[in-house]
Structure formats: structure tokens, C-alpha cells
Motif scaffolding. Structure first.
Motif: not given
Length: 345
Positions: A178-184, A187-192, A320-329
Motif C-alpha cells: 500500500n503506497p502512501v505519502g509523498a515526496h518530501e 511538490r509531487i504526490g497522489e493526485d486523485l 508517511m503521514c507527515a509527507d502526505a499532509w505536506k503534499w495535501q496542504k
């Protein structure tokens, strides 16, 4: 050395492109942009401080694919291109067989035509179906439970048959958990587009205010808190696994499957709690009925990848959580670049 990355504008593809460029590879990215955006490619160039060629091509368009191979000296392929939503695969199975299976066949035909026989292939833990023995090792019985999983299983079988017929092929099949998170960089992440199918982007969209609450599909599983347990892996760790696999296929031949996971299972409630702890955001949720086919527990045995590829996941749940949140913010609407709405006080 030049690597063709099919589906390179997608979530896993973009992060892998960054790692390939950092490692000194030249790349050519091929994507239809049917479930990704051109902006993601621009941001890969921005992060890596390097340009590369982008080809807007569908794998089933054989003549166009032949043109790409004619115009570029390709040494190997990292193959992500395909459709990936389990629910959609049940509703539109022919689309999935066309894109995932026929697309892979055409790609292999063109690779063989041009003498390119080094390949890293995107598969999935979905090929294991509903196995009960944990952790799941690569020799576990295969029994996919939906059309998406069956397309990946068929792809694997085709590639094994290809190697039997021609021992010059060198193929690494990577079964993701289950891939999660985003680049530190954020600037890139999971775009849905639409409602997310996966837990983490659902959590981040609730946290940012795009969705009201997280739906928890069942709390009566035989697990520590009744919610489903899965193996979550940071997207950057996953991307680096592709580089290790590429090094392996460039150095020899054969066909092998490898699990890419952490070997640790977290429940849905543990994921929500971790996200709240790391970000300080409260995540409302409600429990709804189980989804058909959901298993209680699924996590990887990643020992083979560690032993053979020299790869091991490094990032933990907090990252995982911190980077996912940075991408979303930083990207309220993903790559759409629309202005984030201002909350009224």
C-alpha cells in the motif's frame, strides 16, 4: 543509459522518475494522461533539476510506440502504465484487460523488435487474493479476487512465458502493498479525481476539508481493534525499490517476483491516530458496512527483496503521514493549480 518509463506521470511513476534522474539515468516518459496530469511531469523536472522527453502515447498504439523506440536509444523499461482501481475494474473489466494486458503484450512485442529485454514491471499484492497466512511471501498461492488483480496475474504469467521462450529477457516483477505519502518537497504526490479509493488520501482530504469524514469499512474483523490491517509503504521507499530492481535486471537475466512492503501491518484506526498525532488535525470518521472481498489482515514478507535486491524500506509511519499532509496542504486541488479556498472564521 536511457530508461523508458511507461505511466511515468502517475503517482508511483513520478516518484520513481525523480529517483532515476537523481541516480544519473536519462529517461523518456510515456503516458496517456488518462488518470494523471502533465503538470506532474513538469514538477519532476523541477525537483530533479533535469529535463527529459515526454511522449503522449497509449501502449496499444503499436506504431506510435515503435516511433518512440526508433527516436530514442532505450536500454531498459520501467513499466507502470495501466488502470488500477479495483472497484472500477469490476464495472469495466474490458477496459482493464485492454489497457493492462494488451498494453503489456504490445510493449513486449516492440521491446523484442528493438532488442530491449530489460524490464521492471509494476504488479500488485492483489495477485495473492485472500491468502490467510501472514506475512505473505512470494511463494504464497496466487488467486486474485477481481479483474484488476487478474490483469496483474495475467501480466506476470505472460512475462514468465516470454522468458521461457527467450532466455535473454531479464524481468523483475514488483508486487506492491500500500503506497502512501509523498515526496518530501511537497511538490509531487497522489493526485486523485473523485472520491479516493485508498485510505491515506481519504484521510488527508478529510483533514483539509475536501471531504466530510472517513468511512471505515467494518470494525468487526478479527484484529486488535476490529478494523482492517494493511502494510503501508512510503512512496519514496517504493520508488527506490525500482532502482534496485533495475540494477538487478541490467546485470543479468531471468524473471523474478519481489514483494515491496515494510512487513508491518497497521489498522485503519492506527493510521487515523497516527495522522492526528503527526499533523494535529482531528479526523472525523464513521463506521460503515464491510466491502465485499475485503480481508482482515494483509502484510508483506519483504525478505526476498532485502536478500536479493539489497532493498529495505527506511521510512516509518510518522514520515508517511507527515509527507502526505505536506503534499495535501500545498496542493489543495492536486496538480490542478486552482487557488485554495479561504476558510471563513
Amino acid at each position: 543509459m536511457s530508461i523508458l518509463v511507461t505511466g511515468g506521470a502517475g503517482y508511483i511513476g513520478t516518484h520513481t522518475c525523480v529517483e532515476l534522474l537523481k541516480k544519473g539515468y536519462d529517461i523518456v516518459v510515456l503516458d496517456t494522461l488518462s488518470n494523471s496530469k502533465r503538470e506532474s511531469v513538469n514538477r519532476v523536472m523541477e525537483i530533479a533539476c533535469r529535463n527529459f522527453k515526454f511522449e503522449h502515447v497509449d501502449l496499444v498504439e503499436k506504431k506510435e510506440l515503435e516511433r518512440v523506440f526508433t527516436e530514442n536509444k532505450i536500454d531498459g523499461v520501467v513499466h507502470f502504465a495501466g488502470l488500477k482501481a479495483v472497484g472500477e475494474s469490476v464495472e469495466k473489466p474490458l477496459d482493464y484487460y485492454r489497457n493492462n494486458v494488451i498494453g503489456t503484450i504490445v510493449l513486449c512485442e516492440v521491446m523484442q523488435q528493438f532488442g530491449v529485454k530489460n524490464m521492471v514491471v509494476s504488479s500488485s499484492a492483489a495477485v495473492y487474493g485472500t491468502t490467510q497466512k501472514m506475512p505473505i511471501a512470494e511463494d504464497a498461492p496466487l488467486g486474485p479476487a477481481n479483474p484488476y488483480g487478474r490483469t496483474k496475474f495475467m501480466m506476470e504469467e505472460i512475462l514468465r512465458d516470454l522468458y521461457v521462450a527467450d532466455k535473454e529477457w531479464s524481468i523483475a516483477i514488483l508486487r506492491y502493498f500500500n503506497p502512501v505519502g509523498a515526496h518530501e518537497s511537497g511538490r509531487i504526490g497522489e493526485d486523485l479525481s473523485g472520491i479516493p479509493n485508498n485510505l491515506t488520501p481519504y484521510i488527508t482530504q478529510v483533514a483539509i476539508g475536501r471531504l466530510k469524514e472517513v468511512n471505515i469499512f467494518g470494525n468487526d474483523f478479527h484484529t486488535k481493534d476490529g478494523t482492517g490491517v494493511r502494510d503501508y509503504i512510503h512512496i519514496t521507499d517504493l520508488a527506490k525499490g525500482h532502482l534496485k530492481a533495475l540494477e538487478k535486471v541490467l546485470a543479468g537475466n531471468g524473471v523474478e517476483a519481489y514483494n515491496l512492503g515494510t512487513g508491518i501491518g497497521y489498522s485503519v484506526m492506527e493510521m487515523i491516530a497516527a495522522f492526528e498525532r503527526v499533523t494535529g488535525q482531528k479526523i472525523p470518521y464513521k463506521v460503515v458496512n464491510r466491502r465485499p472481498g475485503d480481508v482482515a489482515v494483509s502484510y508483506a514478507d519483504p525478505a526476498k527483496a532485502r536478500r536479493v535486491l539489497g532493498w529495505e524500506a527506511q521510512k516509518g509511519l510518522d514520515e508517511m503521514c507527515a509527507d502526505a499532509w505536506k503534499w495535501q496542504k500545498n496542493n489543495f486541488y492536486g496538480f490542478n493549480n486552482k487557488k485554495q479556498p479561504v476558510k471563513e472564521e
